[in-house]
Design an enzyme around this catalytic site. Structure first.
Site, PDB file in Angstrom:
ATOM      1  N   SER A  56       0.851  -1.199   0.000  1.00  0.00           N
ATOM      2  CA  SER A  56       0.000   0.000   0.000  1.00  0.00           C
ATOM      3  C   SER A  56       0.885   1.247   0.000  1.00  0.00           C
ATOM      4  CB  SER A  56      -0.872   0.011   1.257  1.00  0.00           C
ATOM      5  OG  SER A  56      -0.052   0.225   2.394  1.00  0.00           O
ATOM      6  N   ASP A  93      -1.268  -1.807  -3.975  1.00  0.00           N
ATOM      7  CA  ASP A  93      -2.627  -1.752  -3.425  1.00  0.00           C
ATOM      8  C   ASP A  93      -3.083  -0.287  -3.384  1.00  0.00           C
ATOM      9  OD1 ASP A  93      -4.882  -2.801  -2.149  1.00  0.00           O
ATOM     10  OD2 ASP A  93      -3.999  -2.706  -0.138  1.00  0.00           O
ATOM     11  N   ASP A 115      -6.852   3.088  -8.094  1.00  0.00           N
ATOM     12  CA  ASP A 115      -8.122   3.261  -7.382  1.00  0.00           C
ATOM     13  C   ASP A 115      -8.669   4.671  -7.630  1.00  0.00           C
ATOM     14  OD1 ASP A 115     -10.243   3.466  -5.703  1.00  0.00           O
ATOM     15  OD2 ASP A 115      -9.170   2.881  -3.880  1.00  0.00           O
ATOM     16  N   HIS A 189     -12.973  -1.571   4.856  1.00  0.00           N
ATOM     17  CA  HIS A 189     -11.603  -1.708   5.373  1.00  0.00           C
ATOM     18  C   HIS A 189     -11.546  -1.583   6.893  1.00  0.00           C
ATOM     19  CE1 HIS A 189     -10.615  -0.633   1.125  1.00  0.00           C
ATOM     20  NE2 HIS A 189      -9.734  -1.585   1.323  1.00  0.00           N
ATOM     21  N   SER A 235     -11.329  -8.867   5.708  1.00  0.00           N
ATOM     22  CA  SER A 235     -10.934  -9.479   6.982  1.00  0.00           C
ATOM     23  C   SER A 235     -12.187  -9.890   7.751  1.00  0.00           C
ATOM     24  CB  SER A 235     -10.097  -8.499   7.810  1.00  0.00           C
ATOM     25  OG  SER A 235      -8.761  -8.514   7.352  1.00  0.00           O
ATOM     26  N   SER A 278      -6.211  -6.526   7.825  1.00  0.00           N
ATOM     27  CA  SER A 278      -6.505  -6.291   9.247  1.00  0.00           C
ATOM     28  C   SER A 278      -6.395  -7.557  10.110  1.00  0.00           C
ATOM     29  CB  SER A 278      -7.909  -5.697   9.396  1.00  0.00           C
ATOM     30  OG  SER A 278      -7.976  -4.466   8.722  1.00  0.00           O
TER      31      SER A 278
HETATM   32  O1  G3H Z   1      -6.627  -0.960   2.141  1.00  0.00           O
HETATM   33  C1  G3H Z   1      -5.840  -0.711   3.049  1.00  0.00           C
HETATM   34  C2  G3H Z   1      -4.847  -1.723   3.474  1.00  0.00           C
HETATM   35  O2  G3H Z   1      -5.293  -2.411   4.621  1.00  0.00           O
HETATM   36  C3  G3H Z   1      -3.518  -1.079   3.692  1.00  0.00           C
HETATM   37  O3  G3H Z   1      -3.521  -0.301   4.837  1.00  0.00           O
HETATM   38  O4  G3H Z   1      -2.635   1.905   4.063  1.00  0.00           O
HETATM   39  O5  G3H Z   1      -2.563   1.270   6.490  1.00  0.00           O
HETATM   40  O6  G3H Z   1      -1.054   0.157   4.823  1.00  0.00           O
HETATM   41  P1  G3H Z   1      -2.379   0.837   5.068  1.00  0.00           P
HETATM   42  P1  13P Z   2      -9.046  -5.471   5.501  1.00  0.00           P
HETATM   43  O1  13P Z   2      -8.887  -4.173   6.219  1.00  0.00           O
HETATM   44  O2  13P Z   2     -10.433  -6.010   5.637  1.00  0.00           O
HETATM   45  O3  13P Z   2      -8.028  -6.473   5.869  1.00  0.00           O
HETATM   46  O4  13P Z   2      -8.864  -5.173   3.917  1.00  0.00           O
HETATM   47  C1  13P Z   2      -7.593  -5.043   3.337  1.00  0.00           C
HETATM   48  C2  13P Z   2      -7.658  -4.464   1.965  1.00  0.00           C
HETATM   49  O5  13P Z   2      -8.682  -4.380   1.316  1.00  0.00           O
HETATM   50  C3  13P Z   2      -6.388  -4.014   1.389  1.00  0.00           C
HETATM   51  O6  13P Z   2      -6.561  -3.379   0.159  1.00  0.00           O
HETATM   52 ZN    ZN Z   3      -8.388  -2.314  -0.048  1.00  0.00          ZN
END
Ligand code: G3H
Ligand code: 13P
Ligand code: ZN
Length: 330
Positions: A56, A93, A115, A189, A235, A278
């Protein structure tokens, strides 16, 4: 410019085609550090699952994108060393700009997500097409998104879901040329997907969240037969981890995630990529808090990151074997 092919990575085209045919989904696990990467590779090698390693924007800021890319290159060699040459995708991501996607493609990513879901429709189409036109020159696959998920998506926070409108999907896919499409059907998320006020309670007092909108998914599948669909925010927020965290000094609020049976059901359809971050965070935190509470004199990071890595590996294997159905498909 480095091609992912030289690094031993694969794009998503073939693994998605096989997953749709076979009625399973490929796990897309986020990673930010070495222990997460080790757990992902150990789990997926042991259960022989293809895997998507997701980076990400937050991960890039935290760990540095060059280091993450070399870790993915190392992951390919590590998997071989562990005895199995599983298909490994390195995926961006929630890419939010052409420049970011280009930079990842140029440094060896085999797949990117652009996105544009929070943009007006036509702007989402134009941006996604720009990324696809660049990526496809290098055989890099692209995931687009239509519809907005509730929750925290990198720095973007949406209060409510905006479900994907099935009437847009043919137009979006044909105008952009994307290889897969992330949709919004009720996932979100983070660890607080469904708070008590959004749920009912069963006879045992357990929170029961609203069901995913399988009707929307079915309509999308009818419009795009055999086209790869992606679920973000998948998740399940295992309650045993929440309990361990909260009984060892944590302060997580009451909430539940996406029930695993519903993910299993989705994986049998055209949903061929399921994103999980998550649950891994919860697994690591539960393991680390346990060590801190039970062995307060411990100060060697390996003594708490090691158990966290073991717990993560257990979680990832469970997802591949019992939820997504990707085990044995490498
Ligand atoms: O979609 C979000 C993912 O869980 C990544 O999260 O931006 O905190 O690394 P983050
Ligand atoms: P979760 O927060 O449900 O794990 O989703 C992760 C996600 O979509 C990352 O792009
Ligand atoms: Zn996501």
């Amino acid at each position: 410019m480095v091609s992912y092919k030289e690094l031993g990575l694969v794009n998503t085209r073939e693994i998605f085609a096989k997953a749709i045919k076979g009625g399973y989904a490929i796990p897309a696990f986020n990673f930010n550090n070495m222990e997460q990467m080790q757990a992902i590779i150990q789990a997926c090698v042991e259960c022989s699952s293809p895997v998507i390693l997701q980076v990400s924007s937050g991960a890039r800021k935290y760990a540095n994108q060059t280091l993450l890319r070399y870790m993915a290159q190392g992951a390919v060699e590590y998997a071989k060393e562990l005895g199995k040459n599983i298909p490994i995708v390195l995926h961006l991501d929630h890419g939010n700009s052409f420049e970011l996607c280009k930079s990842c493609i140029d440094m060896g990513f085999s797949s990117v997500m652009i996105d544009g879901s929070s943009l007006p429709y036509e702007e989402n189409v134009a941006l996604t097409k720009q990324v696809v036109d660049y990526a496809h020159q290098f055989d890099v696959t692209v995931e687009g998104e239509l519809g907005v998920l509730a929750g925290v998506e990198d720095e973007v926070v949406a209060e409510h879901s905006n479900y994907t409108d099935p009437k847009d999907v043919i137009d979006f896919v044909s105008k952009t040329g994307v290889d897969s499409l992330a949709i919004s059907i009720g996932t979100s998320h983070g660890a607080y997907k469904f708070r008590p006020e959004q749920c009912t309670r069963n006879a045992e007092g357990i929170l029961v969240p609203p069901e995913l909108r399988f009707d929307i998914l079915a309509e999308i599948e009818t419009k795009l037969p055999g086209f790869p669909i992606v679920l973000h925010g998948s998740s399940s927020v295992p309650q045993e981890y929440v309990k361990i965290i909260n009984t060892h000094g944590g302060a997580l609020k009451e909430a539940v995630g996406i029930p695993e049976e519903q993910l299993r059901q989705a994986a049998k359809s055209a949903v061929c990529k399921i994103n999980i971050d998550s649950d891994g965070r919860l697994a690591m935190t539960a393991a680390i808090r346990t060590v801190f509470a039970e062995q307060p004199a411990e100060f060697d990071p390996r003594k708490y990151l090691g158990p966290a890595r073991d717990e993560l590996k257990k979680l990832y294997k469970h997802k591949c074997e019992e939820v997504l159905g990707s085990a044995g498909k490498a």
